[in-house]
Write an enzyme that holds these catalytic residues in place. Structure first.
Site, PDB file in Angstrom:
ATOM      1  CB  CYS A 291       6.184   5.322   0.889  1.00 45.11           C
ATOM      2  SG  CYS A 291       7.005   6.122   0.072  1.00 45.11           S
TER       3      CYS A 291
ATOM      4  CG  HIS B  79       6.362   2.890  -2.990  1.00 41.22           C
ATOM      5  ND1 HIS B  79       4.902   3.468  -3.012  1.00 41.22           N
ATOM      6  CD2 HIS B  79       7.035   4.074  -3.264  1.00 41.22           C
ATOM      7  CE1 HIS B  79       5.102   4.459  -2.620  1.00 41.22           C
ATOM      8  NE2 HIS B  79       5.935   5.281  -2.695  1.00 41.22           N
TER       9      HIS B  79
ATOM     10  CD  GLU C  79       2.838   0.236  -3.275  1.00 39.13           C
ATOM     11  OE1 GLU C  79       3.061   1.513  -3.679  1.00 39.13           O
ATOM     12  OE2 GLU C  79       3.618  -0.292  -2.906  1.00 39.13           O
TER      13      GLU C  79
END
Length: 199
Positions: free
Chosen positions: A76, A177, A179
């Site tokens: 990001c 992202h 994750e």
């Protein structure tokens, strides 16, 4: 060991949980020596380009990151900090990947920030792409992006095209992202951690 750079006090729980699920041995750190010894380095980022660069500078990490030879992943804002410059705050960045982080154009059906799921359009064959295709979606939250495609591994369409995955040498960036991108994100993180380290 994976070094997750922690200089901003941001909540990194999602990222650390993902690394735990992948069985990665990691450390949250801003220690230069620990980062230099790591097999892989991750630079997450939440906030502004100015706050991110200021935090790196205050911790003496700018030259450390510029001289790394092992795989480094910016996530990001972390990806934007790898670029030469950010229009946000008009600030020079690390200069590891040519390009500028530019403000996305807002339209009625495409508000800024760009928040939510969008799919990747792979441009080049890469180890990061292993097990993935153009029907895979990932999760974005951002207002600025690299619009140039010179070093793009994958692009994304949101009213206008921008680079979603970038690579130059051992430096990688993901504008989204991983994750927070469910199974696709886990595959991407695992592929990154599987890259050979030259540290």
């Amino acid at each position: 060991m994976i070094a997750v750079i922690d200089v901003s006090g941001n909540n990194l729980t999602s990222l650390t949980n993902a690394l735990i699920r992948l069985g990665g041995h990691f450390a949250l750190t801003h220690d230069a020596e620990e980062i230099q010894k790591a097999s892989h380095v991750i630079l997450p980022g939440v906030g502004t380009a100015r706050s991110g660069m200021t935090a790196l500078q205050q911790n003496g990490l700018i030259d450390v990151l510029r001289t790394l030879t092992q795989p480094l992943l910016g996530i990001c804002l972390g990806m934007q900090l790898l670029l030469e410059y950010s229009e946000e705050d008009d600030i020079p960045c690390l200069g590891l990947i040519p390009g500028v982080a530019e403000l996305l154009k807002a339209e009625r059906n495409h508000p800024v920030p760009h928040m939510g799921w969008n799919n990747l359009h792979w441009q080049k064959t890469s180890s990061l792409q292993q097990g993935l295709n153009n029907s895979d979606y990932v999760y974005f939250v951002h207002s600025y992006a690299l619009k140039a495609d010179n070093y793009a591994l994958a692009r994304c369409q949101y009213h206008e095209e921008f680079t979603a995955v970038v690579k130059k040498g051992n430096f990688y960036g993901m504008q989204f992202h991983p994750e927070k991108s469910a199974n696709v994100g886990m595959v991407l993180l695992n592929n990154f951690l599987s890259l050979e380290s030259t540290c």
